[in-house]
Scaffold this motif. Structure first.
Motif, PDB file in Angstrom:
ATOM      1  N   LYS A  67      70.498  -9.873  -4.035  1.00  0.00           N
ATOM      2  CA  LYS A  67      69.156  -9.463  -4.484  1.00  0.00           C
ATOM      3  C   LYS A  67      69.152  -9.095  -5.962  1.00  0.00           C
ATOM      4  CE  LYS A  67      65.312  -6.344  -3.468  1.00  0.00           C
ATOM      5  NZ  LYS A  67      64.337  -7.435  -3.273  1.00  0.00           N
ATOM      6  N   ASN A  68      70.170  -8.370  -6.396  1.00  0.00           N
ATOM      7  CA  ASN A  68      70.174  -7.845  -7.757  1.00  0.00           C
ATOM      8  C   ASN A  68      70.802  -8.771  -8.788  1.00  0.00           C
ATOM      9  OD1 ASN A  68      69.220  -4.807  -7.532  1.00  0.00           O
ATOM     10  ND2 ASN A  68      70.521  -5.204  -5.772  1.00  0.00           N
ATOM     11  N   ILE A  69      71.811  -9.508  -8.394  1.00  0.00           N
ATOM     12  CA  ILE A  69      72.496 -10.399  -9.333  1.00  0.00           C
ATOM     13  C   ILE A  69      71.868 -11.791  -9.329  1.00  0.00           C
ATOM     14  CG2 ILE A  69      74.708 -11.425  -9.972  1.00  0.00           C
ATOM     15  CD1 ILE A  69      74.533  -8.336 -10.291  1.00  0.00           C
ATOM     16  N   CYS A  70      71.416 -12.244  -8.148  1.00  0.00           N
ATOM     17  CA  CYS A  70      70.872 -13.598  -8.024  1.00  0.00           C
ATOM     18  C   CYS A  70      69.350 -13.631  -7.916  1.00  0.00           C
ATOM     19  CB  CYS A  70      71.468 -14.286  -6.802  1.00  0.00           C
ATOM     20  SG  CYS A  70      73.266 -14.218  -6.700  1.00  0.00           S
ATOM     21  N   GLY A  71      68.735 -12.489  -7.570  1.00  0.00           N
ATOM     22  CA  GLY A  71      67.279 -12.450  -7.436  1.00  0.00           C
ATOM     23  C   GLY A  71      66.763 -12.744  -6.051  1.00  0.00           C
ATOM     24  N   ASP A  72      67.652 -13.000  -5.095  1.00  0.00           N
ATOM     25  CA  ASP A  72      67.253 -13.317  -3.722  1.00  0.00           C
ATOM     26  C   ASP A  72      68.362 -12.852  -2.793  1.00  0.00           C
ATOM     27  OD1 ASP A  72      66.584 -14.380  -1.264  1.00  0.00           O
ATOM     28  OD2 ASP A  72      66.464 -16.460  -1.944  1.00  0.00           O
ATOM     29  N   GLU A  73      68.050 -11.941  -1.878  1.00  0.00           N
ATOM     30  CA  GLU A  73      69.096 -11.371  -1.030  1.00  0.00           C
ATOM     31  C   GLU A  73      69.712 -12.381  -0.080  1.00  0.00           C
ATOM     32  OE1 GLU A  73      67.356  -9.169   2.770  1.00  0.00           O
ATOM     33  OE2 GLU A  73      66.432  -8.380   0.939  1.00  0.00           O
ATOM     34  N   ASN A  74      69.116 -13.576   0.028  1.00  0.00           N
ATOM     35  CA  ASN A  74      69.686 -14.630   0.868  1.00  0.00           C
ATOM     36  C   ASN A  74      70.273 -15.774   0.047  1.00  0.00           C
ATOM     37  OD1 ASN A  74      68.920 -13.440   3.449  1.00  0.00           O
ATOM     38  ND2 ASN A  74      66.812 -13.927   2.870  1.00  0.00           N
ATOM     39  N   ASP A  75      70.574 -15.513  -1.219  1.00  0.00           N
ATOM     40  CA  ASP A  75      71.101 -16.557  -2.089  1.00  0.00           C
ATOM     41  C   ASP A  75      72.399 -17.133  -1.502  1.00  0.00           C
ATOM     42  OD1 ASP A  75      72.736 -17.655  -4.463  1.00  0.00           O
ATOM     43  OD2 ASP A  75      70.754 -17.352  -5.330  1.00  0.00           O
ATOM     44  N   PRO A  76      72.479 -18.459  -1.361  1.00  0.00           N
ATOM     45  CA  PRO A  76      73.651 -19.076  -0.707  1.00  0.00           C
ATOM     46  C   PRO A  76      74.938 -19.010  -1.519  1.00  0.00           C
ATOM     47  CG  PRO A  76      72.172 -20.767  -1.581  1.00  0.00           C
ATOM     48  CD  PRO A  76      71.453 -19.453  -1.709  1.00  0.00           C
ATOM     49  N   SER A  77      74.862 -18.603  -2.782  1.00  0.00           N
ATOM     50  CA  SER A  77      76.086 -18.524  -3.594  1.00  0.00           C
ATOM     51  C   SER A  77      76.911 -17.290  -3.249  1.00  0.00           C
ATOM     52  CB  SER A  77      75.738 -18.509  -5.082  1.00  0.00           C
ATOM     53  OG  SER A  77      75.093 -17.299  -5.448  1.00  0.00           O
ATOM     54  N   VAL A  78      76.342 -16.382  -2.450  1.00  0.00           N
ATOM     55  CA  VAL A  78      77.055 -15.174  -2.028  1.00  0.00           C
ATOM     56  C   VAL A  78      77.523 -15.399  -0.594  1.00  0.00           C
ATOM     57  CG1 VAL A  78      76.958 -12.675  -1.775  1.00  0.00           C
ATOM     58  CG2 VAL A  78      75.567 -13.801  -3.530  1.00  0.00           C
ATOM     59  N   HIS A  79      78.835 -15.470  -0.422  1.00  0.00           N
ATOM     60  CA  HIS A  79      79.427 -15.872   0.854  1.00  0.00           C
ATOM     61  C   HIS A  79      79.900 -14.652   1.642  1.00  0.00           C
ATOM     62  CE1 HIS A  79      79.535 -20.158  -0.388  1.00  0.00           C
ATOM     63  NE2 HIS A  79      79.663 -19.626  -1.593  1.00  0.00           N
ATOM     64  N   LEU A  80      79.284 -14.445   2.788  1.00  0.00           N
ATOM     65  CA  LEU A  80      79.643 -13.334   3.668  1.00  0.00           C
ATOM     66  C   LEU A  80      80.780 -13.745   4.585  1.00  0.00           C
ATOM     67  CD1 LEU A  80      79.177 -10.594   5.140  1.00  0.00           C
ATOM     68  CD2 LEU A  80      77.422 -11.780   6.507  1.00  0.00           C
TER      69      LEU A  80
END
Length: 382
Positions: free
Chosen positions: A53-66
């Protein structure tokens, strides 16, 4: 010049926010040197949402891998594209002075190896690795030697240093080992990173906890600023604790004293000292470990803790109150790490800056020498 960054163990984004805010403009050419996010990973779902949310602007951004780093497809360019730099604040649980200090023998100790794996796979121009000061002494010093050796053998010139973040304008006594690695071929070409000189090097210049929380004041409707609830006994006990003191202050009436055998931890119901930086913000712990206001009879809100970690007030943490507390406590202070990233950018830009010599006791050659001397002394005794 833009450096594309990957990150392991990203947490809520303290490291990335510092990197994102770092900007260097060459005084002669006007060229910008900055860092941009490409991919990140963490095993905590709330942390990933906060980061995205804060770094990419969208809390579901696919570049962040859970997910666990063990299952991350490191080296698969279709999932994790090429990067110019890597950041990894590998978990500190097994190196912390507060924990059981299992070092390499703990569940978290070996996770640094995935940072080494990513470095070998992508050969970034530089990396930044972060951990607690206790890393140096884990496993009788052998863990730190092993980590530095593997990073060096991956092809990097290392500059490990113990950063005392209160000396860099952070309103908190937070001490962390940060290792900056510059790829050997670039180091040989003259890219020599130096430890940036402290900006607030003496106690008289430290930013105090009061300054951090009141200048400017935190708005009542600020994000993550819910006030905690306390029982009457806790509130009455806090009335007798002066700022900077804890639950074992002698002025506390006997009927309000804690009935805990053998516990004298200085952080239990400890108030902040308004004239000094805060003590270290932590992400876990039971009753009495939430950090307490120097004057008001209450624990800090999460937004206040985030201020002590130098997150901006518009940085929104996602999750329950305890989840947010954990995220903030495990993060890297934004303002402190920003200065390290700016020093790296200046290094690549060929811009001079004030610097200090790295801590001699943390340099690999000195550690190996000390270990050898200790072994010889032990052999002589036997």
């Amino acid at each position: 010049m833009i450096f594309n960054k990957g990150e392991l163990f990203c947490g809520p984004g303290g490291m990335s926010k510092g990197a994102q805010d770092a900007l260097v403009i060459h005084p002669q050419t006007g060229e910008e040197f900055r860092i941009q996010h490409i991919w990140a990973n963490d095993f905590d779902a709330d942390s990933c949402k906060t980061f995205a949310k804060n770094i990419c602007g969208d809390e579901n951004d696919p570049s962040v891998h859970l997910g666990p780093v063990e299952k991350l497809p490191i080296g698969d360019r279709e999932v994790l594209p090429d990067i110019d730099c890597l950041a990894f604040g590998f978990p500190c649980n097994d190196y912390s002075q507060v924990g059981k200090k299992k070092g390499m023998d703990g569940d978290y100790g070996p996770l640094y190896s995935y940072g080494v794996k990513a470095i070998r796979a992508y050969q970034p121009k530089f990396f930044v690795a972060e951990n607690v000061g206790g890393l140096k002494s884990a496993n009788e010093g052998q863990a730190f030697i092993q980590i530095l050796t593997e990073l060096e053998e991956a092809g990097y010139h290392l500059t490990p240093h113990l950063y005392k973040f209160e000396e860099y304008g952070v309103p908190q006594a937070r001490h962390r080992i940060i290792i900056v690695g510059i790829r050997n071929d670039l180091h040989e070409e003259g890219i020599h990173f130096r430890v940036p000189a402290p900006t607030t090097p003496v106690p008289e210049q430290y930013v105090t906890s009061k300054q951090a929380l009141t200048d400017p004041p935190i708005l009542e409707f600020a994000l993550n600023h819910e006030y905690p609830r306390h029982g009457e006994k806790v509130k009455k006990m806090l009335e007798h604790i002066p700022e900077g003191k804890n639950a074992w202050h002698p002025d506390i009436p006997k009927e309000l004293q804690l009935n805990v055998k053998g516990a004298r931890l200085s952080s239990i119901y400890k108030r902040l000292d308004s004239n000094r930086p805060a003590y270290t913000v932590t992400g876990s712990g039971g009753g009495g470990t939430h950090m307490y206001h120097w004057k008001e009879n209450r624990a800090l809100t999460n937004r206040e803790r985030a201020r002590l970690q130098t997150f901006p007030d518009d940085f929104e943490f996602i999750g329950s109150r305890e989840s947010v507390r954990k995220q903030i406590g495990m993060a890297v202070p934004v303002k402190g790490v920003k200065q390290i990233f700016e020093a790296i950018l200046k290094t690549f830009a060929g811009i001079e800056y004030d610097y200090v010599e790295p801590e001699p006791k943390l340099q690999l050659e000195n550690l190996v020498k000390q270990k050898s001397i200790a072994a010889k002394e032990l052999a002589a005794l036997v």
